[in-house]
Structures are given as structure tokens and as C-alpha cells.
Scaffold this motif. Sequence first.
Motif, PDB file in Angstrom:
ATOM      1  N   ASN A 238       0.848  -1.176   0.000  1.00 44.65           N
ATOM      2  CA  ASN A 238       0.000   0.000   0.000  1.00 44.65           C
ATOM      3  C   ASN A 238       0.890   1.234   0.000  1.00 44.65           C
ATOM      4  O   ASN A 238       1.613   1.492   0.944  1.00 44.65           O
ATOM      5  N   ASP A 239       0.802   1.990  -1.101  1.00 43.41           N
ATOM      6  CA  ASP A 239       1.700   3.123  -1.297  1.00 43.41           C
ATOM      7  C   ASP A 239       1.524   4.219  -0.245  1.00 43.41           C
ATOM      8  O   ASP A 239       2.406   5.045  -0.068  1.00 43.41           O
ATOM      9  N   ARG A 240       0.395   4.235   0.417  1.00 45.66           N
ATOM     10  CA  ARG A 240       0.146   5.284   1.396  1.00 45.66           C
ATOM     11  C   ARG A 240      -0.002   4.734   2.808  1.00 45.66           C
ATOM     12  O   ARG A 240      -0.662   5.308   3.644  1.00 45.66           O
ATOM     13  N   ALA A 241       0.611   3.589   3.082  1.00 42.15           N
ATOM     14  CA  ALA A 241       0.550   3.009   4.421  1.00 42.15           C
ATOM     15  C   ALA A 241       1.939   2.548   4.821  1.00 42.15           C
ATOM     16  O   ALA A 241       2.890   2.608   4.050  1.00 42.15           O
ATOM     17  N   ASP A 242       2.051   2.068   6.066  1.00 40.43           N
ATOM     18  CA  ASP A 242       3.365   1.708   6.587  1.00 40.43           C
ATOM     19  C   ASP A 242       4.005   0.551   5.834  1.00 40.43           C
ATOM     20  O   ASP A 242       5.231   0.452   5.775  1.00 40.43           O
ATOM     21  N   ASN A 243       3.173  -0.355   5.273  1.00 36.67           N
ATOM     22  CA  ASN A 243       3.742  -1.493   4.542  1.00 36.67           C
ATOM     23  C   ASN A 243       3.930  -1.126   3.078  1.00 36.67           C
ATOM     24  O   ASN A 243       3.373  -1.744   2.176  1.00 36.67           O
ATOM     25  N   GLY A 244       4.731  -0.101   2.821  1.00 33.01           N
ATOM     26  CA  GLY A 244       4.933   0.398   1.464  1.00 33.01           C
ATOM     27  C   GLY A 244       5.631  -0.593   0.576  1.00 33.01           C
ATOM     28  O   GLY A 244       6.162  -1.606   1.013  1.00 33.01           O
ATOM     29  N   VAL A 245       5.634  -0.295  -0.730  1.00 31.20           N
ATOM     30  CA  VAL A 245       6.131  -1.249  -1.698  1.00 31.20           C
ATOM     31  C   VAL A 245       7.608  -1.064  -2.047  1.00 31.20           C
ATOM     32  O   VAL A 245       8.177  -1.900  -2.725  1.00 31.20           O
ATOM     33  N   ALA A 246       8.240   0.021  -1.612  1.00 26.66           N
ATOM     34  CA  ALA A 246       9.673   0.173  -1.873  1.00 26.66           C
ATOM     35  C   ALA A 246      10.484  -0.647  -0.878  1.00 26.66           C
ATOM     36  O   ALA A 246      10.117  -0.763   0.289  1.00 26.66           O
ATOM     37  N   TRP A 247      11.576  -1.242  -1.354  1.00 27.98           N
ATOM     38  CA  TRP A 247      12.517  -1.840  -0.409  1.00 27.98           C
ATOM     39  C   TRP A 247      13.021  -0.705   0.485  1.00 27.98           C
ATOM     40  O   TRP A 247      13.517   0.308  -0.005  1.00 27.98           O
ATOM     41  N   ASN A 248      12.895  -0.930   1.772  1.00 27.19           N
ATOM     42  CA  ASN A 248      13.133   0.147   2.723  1.00 27.19           C
ATOM     43  C   ASN A 248      14.580   0.172   3.207  1.00 27.19           C
ATOM     44  O   ASN A 248      15.165  -0.858   3.543  1.00 27.19           O
ATOM     45  N   ILE A 249      15.153   1.370   3.231  1.00 24.35           N
ATOM     46  CA  ILE A 249      16.460   1.603   3.830  1.00 24.35           C
ATOM     47  C   ILE A 249      16.200   2.370   5.123  1.00 24.35           C
ATOM     48  O   ILE A 249      15.812   3.541   5.086  1.00 24.35           O
ATOM     49  N   ASN A 250      16.373   1.724   6.237  1.00 17.01           N
ATOM     50  CA  ASN A 250      16.014   2.325   7.512  1.00 17.01           C
ATOM     51  C   ASN A 250      16.742   3.646   7.742  1.00 17.01           C
ATOM     52  O   ASN A 250      17.972   3.733   7.617  1.00 17.01           O
ATOM     53  N   GLY A 251      15.945   4.666   8.041  1.00 13.75           N
ATOM     54  CA  GLY A 251      16.520   5.957   8.388  1.00 13.75           C
ATOM     55  C   GLY A 251      17.065   6.752   7.216  1.00 13.75           C
ATOM     56  O   GLY A 251      17.780   7.736   7.426  1.00 13.75           O
ATOM     57  N   VAL A 270      20.187  12.474  -2.846  1.00  8.51           N
ATOM     58  CA  VAL A 270      19.000  12.134  -2.062  1.00  8.51           C
ATOM     59  C   VAL A 270      19.235  12.065  -0.556  1.00  8.51           C
ATOM     60  O   VAL A 270      18.284  11.860   0.203  1.00  8.51           O
ATOM     61  N   GLN A 271      20.465  12.241  -0.090  1.00 10.87           N
ATOM     62  CA  GLN A 271      20.747  12.038   1.338  1.00 10.87           C
ATOM     63  C   GLN A 271      19.937  12.960   2.240  1.00 10.87           C
ATOM     64  O   GLN A 271      19.680  12.635   3.412  1.00 10.87           O
ATOM     65  N   ASP A 272      19.509  14.105   1.724  1.00 10.45           N
ATOM     66  CA  ASP A 272      18.701  15.022   2.535  1.00 10.45           C
ATOM     67  C   ASP A 272      17.201  14.758   2.380  1.00 10.45           C
ATOM     68  O   ASP A 272      16.379  15.494   2.937  1.00 10.45           O
ATOM     69  N   GLY A 273      16.857  13.709   1.604  1.00 13.22           N
ATOM     70  CA  GLY A 273      15.452  13.355   1.431  1.00 13.22           C
ATOM     71  C   GLY A 273      14.762  14.025   0.261  1.00 13.22           C
ATOM     72  O   GLY A 273      13.543  13.884   0.108  1.00 13.22           O
ATOM     73  N   TYR A 274      15.522  14.726  -0.582  1.00 13.85           N
ATOM     74  CA  TYR A 274      14.950  15.427  -1.722  1.00 13.85           C
ATOM     75  C   TYR A 274      15.729  15.107  -3.001  1.00 13.85           C
ATOM     76  O   TYR A 274      16.948  14.914  -2.959  1.00 13.85           O
ATOM     77  N   VAL A 275      15.002  15.081  -4.110  1.00 12.89           N
ATOM     78  CA  VAL A 275      15.632  15.124  -5.429  1.00 12.89           C
ATOM     79  C   VAL A 275      15.395  16.532  -5.947  1.00 12.89           C
ATOM     80  O   VAL A 275      14.262  16.907  -6.296  1.00 12.89           O
ATOM     81  N   ASP A 276      16.437  17.327  -5.991  1.00 14.40           N
ATOM     82  CA  ASP A 276      16.286  18.744  -6.303  1.00 14.40           C
ATOM     83  C   ASP A 276      16.352  19.062  -7.788  1.00 14.40           C
ATOM     84  O   ASP A 276      16.047  20.190  -8.189  1.00 14.40           O
ATOM     85  N   TYR A 277      16.749  18.088  -8.607  1.00 16.77           N
ATOM     86  CA  TYR A 277      16.852  18.376 -10.039  1.00 16.77           C
ATOM     87  C   TYR A 277      15.529  18.069 -10.735  1.00 16.77           C
ATOM     88  O   TYR A 277      14.903  17.039 -10.500  1.00 16.77           O
ATOM     89  N   TYR A 278      15.130  18.978 -11.611  1.00 19.92           N
ATOM     90  CA  TYR A 278      13.954  18.771 -12.457  1.00 19.92           C
ATOM     91  C   TYR A 278      14.233  19.383 -13.822  1.00 19.92           C
ATOM     92  O   TYR A 278      15.168  20.195 -13.993  1.00 19.92           O
ATOM     93  N   ALA A 279      13.443  18.995 -14.804  1.00 18.91           N
ATOM     94  CA  ALA A 279      13.621  19.507 -16.162  1.00 18.91           C
ATOM     95  C   ALA A 279      12.265  19.830 -16.765  1.00 18.91           C
ATOM     96  O   ALA A 279      11.281  19.124 -16.532  1.00 18.91           O
ATOM     97  N   ASP A 280      12.222  20.899 -17.545  1.00 21.92           N
ATOM     98  CA  ASP A 280      11.018  21.277 -18.270  1.00 21.92           C
ATOM     99  C   ASP A 280      11.094  20.731 -19.694  1.00 21.92           C
ATOM    100  O   ASP A 280      12.100  20.932 -20.396  1.00 21.92           O
ATOM    101  N   VAL A 281      10.026  20.065 -20.108  1.00 19.75           N
ATOM    102  CA  VAL A 281       9.939  19.518 -21.459  1.00 19.75           C
ATOM    103  C   VAL A 281       8.752  20.178 -22.140  1.00 19.75           C
ATOM    104  O   VAL A 281       7.600  19.984 -21.736  1.00 19.75           O
ATOM    105  N   ASP A 282       9.046  20.966 -23.171  1.00 14.96           N
ATOM    106  CA  ASP A 282       8.003  21.686 -23.913  1.00 14.96           C
ATOM    107  C   ASP A 282       7.477  20.764 -24.999  1.00 14.96           C
ATOM    108  O   ASP A 282       8.046  20.684 -26.082  1.00 14.96           O
ATOM    109  N   ILE A 283       6.397  20.045 -24.705  1.00 15.79           N
ATOM    110  CA  ILE A 283       5.886  19.090 -25.685  1.00 15.79           C
ATOM    111  C   ILE A 283       5.155  19.790 -26.822  1.00 15.79           C
ATOM    112  O   ILE A 283       4.821  19.154 -27.832  1.00 15.79           O
TER     113      ILE A 283
END
Length: 309
Positions: A238-251, A270-283
Motif C-alpha cells: 500500500n503506497d500510502r501506508a506503513d507497509n509500502g512497496v519500496a525496499w526500505n532503507i532504515n533511516g 537524495v541524502q537530505d530526502g529530496y531530489v532537487d533536479y527537475y527539467a522542463d519539457v516543452d511538448i
Amino acid sequence: MRKFSALLAVLMVFTAFAGFVSAHTVTVDGAIEDDWTAVPDTHSPNTWQLYGDEWVWKDATGDERTDFNNFNPDPRVDITEFHITADDTYIYFLIKFNDLDVVGQDGAPGIMITIDTDQKSGSGETWFGYTSDTQVAQDGNANWEYQLLIDLANNQVTDGGVVHGDGIPVWNGGSPLDLVDTSWNDISSWDDTSSSGDMFVASTANDVVEVRIKKSELGNPSTIRVELGVVRAHPTGNDRADNGVAWNINGAPDVLDAMTTTGPNTWDEVQDGYVDYYADVDISQVPFFSNIAVALAVALGALLVFRRR
């Protein structure tokens, strides 16, 4: 007779022209050679570039985290390329891995593509899916309205098999293709009668996942701001519950590779918990005319010919 010949000539010219600038439609089948023509061999890593109507991100090879592979290289989750193109109806994505060696089993990749359609700071959701303990850019400029989730660990995924969207989240027993809104409702769709809708195919032979989603489900945006992250996924959860589907890395965040300019390892991003890079794609820059536009052009050309006669 002269009028008819002139009209026929106009129709032939416009038909040929329409073929030349036709939309880049992709056949989603895992066989990439015929549809994805960009070859970014000389493209610098961790940058994007336009190749005609293909937007291509080339990721650094070997920059994935190795937490789940005894700190040895983990090519299964190592993104090497990320392509985007579009036609009248669909946006197409291609995600290429260093070695996609397994699908439909525990530990296969879970792919997360966040899609910011309004590019308004602070507008939208921040969390990546699969309870990955990771958020999009902390400046608030990549908060998303939609997120595309591809769960390759789910047992509905077979090598080279087609997976359709069904509007039911995978964590509620639905398809492993989810296009979620900010309330985490799956808005993906498929129509058997017209064979239209959202779908993906994963190919271990080509180390790729091909995906298409309907533009209309995103509100037909002209520009999308995207982030990309990959986890190792469990087959169910369940993506929105404690038993999430990602393999968990504690802490720590669970994203193992991401589209980023920060390195040399994804951990640096990602060590700070964020992915700060994004890109704009003008479709809207994709060089094609819609069928309606071509028809209008033909009609206008015919009208001009007849008015001159």
C-alpha cells in the motif's frame, strides 16, 4: 477539369507535407529501434538534449546506490537514458537501464515520474510514491499534479508483455501502471474496443521500459516539468501506508537512482530526502501538425485554388 487537377495537386502536396511532419507516434512494444531514433552516444552524461522531436536525458552510468547489492554495482536500477516525445494523443516515455535483468519479481525496479503541469511554486504534491521517503525539489518548484508509477515487481508484469492502466491503484489490487493525482487516485485508463489508453511494456532484452499516457488525462499541458526516481519494489503493498512497496532503507530515503546533476553517486542527491533536479519539457515544440490542422490546411488550399479560377 483544370480546377479538379489543381485541387488534386493541392491535396497531394499537403498529404506529402503532412507525412513529412507527422507526429512521432511510438509503438509501445519494447522494441525501440524503429521508434526511438535518438542515439546519445556523444551526449555528455547528466545533461539533456533535443534530438528532433525526442527530448533525451543521458544519465551517468554507475551512479546508482548499492545498498541492496552488498555495495557492489546494482545495474538493475541504474538509469542510463530517459526519453520523452509526443503526438496528438499521447506522451511517450522511454526509461533505459544498465541491465534490466528481471521483471515480475520482488526487487525489480519501481519507476516514479513526477509531472508538474502548471509549474507554479508550491502548487501540488511533494512525495515520490512507493513510500520511498523521498520528496521532489525542496524549493517547491517541482511540486506535481500527477505522478506516473510503474511497478515492475508486480506479478502482472511479464517480459515483453503489455500492461494497461485500469484506474485502480496497484496497492488496491489494480494494474501496476498507475497515473495518480494529488489525492493518490489512479486516473489511468484503457478502452479495449478502441485499443486506446495508457500502457507500458518492459523488455529485459533491450533493458527498457516504454510507456504511453493520454495527454487529456493531464489536462493537455504544453509543458511538463518532470523528475525521475527509481527504487527496488516489492510485488504488493500500500503506497500510502506503513507497509509500502519500496525496499526500505532504515533511516534514509529509498531512491536508488534519479535524474540529477549531483554526484558522483545518487546518495549525494537524495541524502537530505529530496531530489532537487527537475527539467522542463516543452511538448508543444514537437514538430508535428495534428490531423485537424492538416485537414484545415488542405481545405484552405483548395479554397484558394478555386477562388483564383
